[in-house]
Design a protein around this motif. Structure first.
Motif, mmCIF file in Angstrom:
data_model
loop_
_atom_site.group_PDB
_atom_site.id
_atom_site.type_symbol
_atom_site.label_atom_id
_atom_site.label_comp_id
_atom_site.label_asym_id
_atom_site.label_seq_id
_atom_site.Cartn_x
_atom_site.Cartn_y
_atom_site.Cartn_z
ATOM 1 N N TYR A 1 -5.670 7.287 1.944
ATOM 2 C CA TYR A 1 -5.301 8.632 2.354
ATOM 3 C C TYR A 1 -4.695 8.764 3.839
ATOM 4 N N GLU A 2 -5.468 8.170 4.784
ATOM 5 C CA GLU A 2 -5.124 8.079 6.030
ATOM 6 C C GLU A 2 -3.783 7.349 6.469
ATOM 7 N N MET A 3 -3.737 6.317 5.630
ATOM 8 C CA MET A 3 -2.371 5.614 5.795
ATOM 9 C C MET A 3 -1.048 6.238 5.176
ATOM 10 N N ALA A 4 -1.505 7.026 4.119
ATOM 11 C CA ALA A 4 -0.433 8.012 3.528
ATOM 12 C C ALA A 4 -0.071 8.769 4.573
ATOM 13 N N ARG A 5 -0.780 9.430 5.007
ATOM 14 C CA ARG A 5 -0.576 10.432 6.148
ATOM 15 C C ARG A 5 0.079 10.180 7.384
ATOM 16 N N GLN A 6 -0.039 8.935 7.709
ATOM 17 C CA GLN A 6 0.780 8.293 9.041
ATOM 18 C C GLN A 6 2.031 8.131 8.425
ATOM 19 N N LEU A 7 2.230 7.334 7.335
ATOM 20 C CA LEU A 7 3.506 7.149 6.558
ATOM 21 C C LEU A 7 4.399 8.592 6.601
ATOM 22 N N ASN A 8 3.699 9.583 6.133
ATOM 23 C CA ASN A 8 4.471 11.104 5.908
ATOM 24 C C ASN A 8 4.787 11.409 7.273
ATOM 25 N N PHE A 9 4.010 11.214 8.059
ATOM 26 C CA PHE A 9 4.254 11.749 9.485
ATOM 27 C C PHE A 9 5.433 11.180 10.126
ATOM 28 N N ARG A 10 5.717 9.827 9.891
ATOM 29 C CA ARG A 10 6.888 9.076 10.131
ATOM 30 C C ARG A 10 8.111 9.164 9.214
ATOM 31 N N GLY A 11 8.005 9.842 8.067
ATOM 32 C CA GLY A 11 9.090 10.248 7.146
ATOM 33 C C GLY A 11 9.161 8.855 6.343
ATOM 34 N N LYS A 12 8.115 7.964 6.190
ATOM 35 C CA LYS A 12 8.223 6.621 5.480
ATOM 36 C C LYS A 12 7.472 6.896 4.172
ATOM 37 N N TYR A 13 7.067 7.980 3.723
ATOM 38 C CA TYR A 13 6.064 7.984 2.700
ATOM 39 C C TYR A 13 6.644 7.736 1.308
ATOM 40 N N ASP A 14 5.836 7.018 0.573
ATOM 41 C CA ASP A 14 6.409 6.488 -0.730
ATOM 42 C C ASP A 14 5.212 6.746 -1.744
ATOM 43 N N PRO A 15 5.160 7.298 -3.005
ATOM 44 C CA PRO A 15 3.920 7.152 -3.740
ATOM 45 C C PRO A 15 3.502 5.882 -4.027
ATOM 46 N N GLU A 16 4.411 4.818 -3.946
ATOM 47 C CA GLU A 16 3.766 3.378 -4.246
ATOM 48 C C GLU A 16 3.021 2.932 -3.203
ATOM 49 N N CYS A 17 2.940 3.590 -1.933
ATOM 50 C CA CYS A 17 2.147 2.860 -1.028
ATOM 51 C C CYS A 17 0.822 2.815 -1.249
ATOM 52 N N LEU A 18 0.326 3.785 -2.125
ATOM 53 C CA LEU A 18 -1.080 3.865 -2.189
ATOM 54 C C LEU A 18 -1.362 3.999 -4.066
ATOM 55 N N ILE A 19 -2.134 3.147 -4.430
ATOM 56 C CA ILE A 19 -2.548 3.193 -5.760
ATOM 57 C C ILE A 19 -4.003 3.238 -5.819
ATOM 58 N N LEU A 20 -4.706 4.229 -6.366
ATOM 59 C CA LEU A 20 -6.119 4.404 -6.674
ATOM 60 C C LEU A 20 -6.344 4.091 -8.048
ATOM 61 N N VAL A 21 -7.466 2.918 -8.434
ATOM 62 C CA VAL A 21 -7.603 2.678 -9.722
ATOM 63 C C VAL A 21 -8.895 3.278 -9.977
ATOM 64 N N ARG A 22 -9.062 3.780 -11.122
ATOM 65 C CA ARG A 22 -10.207 4.416 -11.625
ATOM 66 C C ARG A 22 -10.412 3.866 -13.250
ATOM 67 N N ARG A 23 -11.621 4.253 -13.623
ATOM 68 C CA ARG A 23 -12.023 3.742 -14.894
ATOM 69 C C ARG A 23 -11.719 5.033 -16.002
#
Length: 483
Positions: free
Chosen positions: A339-361
């Protein structure tokens, strides 16, 4: 030149990343599946020709049989068909399965068996020169070229007569190959000019090495690419000197060699190559050490993450985008990093949904924490083991934060799969346990196929979270083969 295994993994791995790799598979890869060696196949020929048991030139032996035994060619072909079809229930080995996982879409083989076809079910395969004369019958992601022909497994549906088994076997066959198989030979030439090949399943006495020598000598003036060979060391001491001379010959034609004791050793090397070629993504593993998660089967709320662990997760997440902008996480601690990484990327205009994948059962109840609408949420399996098996196929390395029993299981599985493992000991729990285990055997600790900087490793277990986070990022770069 003899290669260090880690150097080879990195070098050939880069060729796979560039889409410029090829595979050449020899008979040694089929022996663990129950197929006979050349010596075993040709034993009858030695007896019929009244020759000594020490005769390594198999094409010449086949030529003698063909020329001096009545009906020699047909008898020899049928002998080979019987030997190949006599293997009960031929099944691809683990090495064949690992080959199929590599991002290599061109495979050449001199083997008659069909193990490569079985392990690459979607591949298009060519067994005869005439097949290359017309348009390709289908668009396949992978192509297998069986340059010496093929012999299908025996079944009640198929029979093979000698004249139908068009195989390359005798010395004449080898010498006349460029004339009898002009398209195969020209295509092999083109592939060796434009790709870096890995030759596996060969021994220094393998007649098919001469195929490669002949080809590369022809290309020498054209500036051939570097190639690699995995060769089995001789078991007979008398063969040691010829083996060394063969290595020298390989080096002169531009083939670097990696020596193994047994063909089975190829499996471990291929497993490392598979790990090296996985997607460029980092896995974040961990859970609070003082919360009962029952081995990862019970989730927990954000406010149950200890302050120290939460602080480090956010510190790491705020910086990790500078090293790797693709992570996968399981559980709340890893989610906080993402989440924190995605916020930083979003702040820099570089956010991409593929940047973070959360896996769950898979769960019957509603999705619980973490559930911020950021990144991608992927459901995999119904228990932690299913989740790990799916996740580890999509990452190259793993960072361990805190963690309990489930994190230790992840570590053990990642170790078997040759993932790069970075335990942040200062976060406690499994991470600290794993840090201690590695510290006791530090000389053998490798990331990205190279030794690890001792100072960075020590910083992982120091209380300064910023220093530990920076060390984690540097080691992650190495583990991902970025540096």
């Amino acid at each position: 030149m003899k290669l260090d295994v880690n150097e080879f993994i990195d070098d050939f791995g880069r060729c796979m990343e560039e889409g410029a790799a090829g595979l050449f598979v020899g008979a040694g890869l089929s022996i663990p599946a129950g197929y006979p060696s050349w010596q075993a196949i040709m034993k009858t020929c030695l007896s019929d020709l009244k020759l000594s048991k020490k005769f390594d030139d198999m094409p010449q032996l086949a030529q003698h049989y063909q020329d001096n035994i009545p009906g020699g060619r047909d008898r020899l072909t049928q002998l080979i068909v019987d030997k190949i079809q006599g293997v009960p229930n031929p099944t691809p080995t683990r090495s064949h399965e690992l080959l199929a996982q590599l991002p290599v879409n061109v495979l050449w083989t001199t083997n008659y068996d069909t193990l490569l076809e079985q392990s690459h079910p979607g591949a298009e395969f060519f067994t005869d020169d005439d097949q290359l004369a017309g348009p390709s019958p289908k668009a396949a992601e992978c192509r297998i070229y069986k340059m010496h022909g093929t012999i299908a497994p025996k079944s009640h549906h198929t029979t093979h007569r000698p004249e139908r088994a068009r195989i390359v076997i005798s010395k004449d066959d080898y010498e006349e190959y460029p004339t009898t198989h002009p398209r195969m030979w020209a295509l092999l030439h083109a592939h060796f000019l434009t790709r870096t090949f890995l030759l596996s399943g060969l021994s220094f006495t393998d007649p098919n090495l001469e195929h490669i020598f002949r080809l590369i000598r022809l290309m020498k003036s054209e500036g051939p690419r570097p190639h690699f060979a995995i060769l089995r060391k001789p078991t007979d001491r008398r063969d040691q000197r010829p083996h060394e001379l063969k290595l020298g010959e390989l080096e002169r034609v531009g083939i670097q060699t990696l020596e193994i004791a047994e063909y089975e050793d190829i499996e471990d090397i291929l497993r490392q190559l598979v790990s090296r070629s996985r997607p460029y993504r980092l896995f974040i593993s961990g859970s609070p050490i003082d919360v009962n998660t029952n081995g990862g089967s019970i989730s927990y709320e954000e406010d149950e993450i200890p302050t120290k662990l939460m602080s480090f997760a956010k510190c790491l997440g705020a910086q990790i985008h500078t090293t790797c902008d693709r992570i996968m996480a399981a559980g709340g601690v890893g989610a906080q990093v993402g989440y924190e990484m995605a916020r930083q990327l979003n702040f820099r205009g570089k956010y991409d949904p593929e940047c973070l994948i959360l896996v769950r059962r898979y769960r019957d109840e509603e999705v619980d924490y973490p559930n911020l609408r950021i990144g991608k949420l992927v459901f995999t399996g119904k228990d932690p083991n299913d989740l790990r098996q799916a996740a580890f196929k999509q990452v190259r390395a793993m960072v361990i934060l805190g963690g309990q029993r489930g994190s230790m299981s992840e570590y053990e599985q990642a170790l078997k799969l040759h993932l790069g493992i970075i335990p942040v000991g200062m976060t406690g729990g499994t991470a600290q346990q794993v840090w201690g285990m590695i510290e006791r055997n530090f000389d053998n600790y490798l990331l990205g196929g190279r030794k690890v900087n001792r100072q960075d490793f020590d910083l992982l277990n120091q209380p300064n979270e910023h220093a530990a986070a920076q060390a984690t990022l540097r080691l992650a770069q190495q583990a991902l083969y970025k540096i």
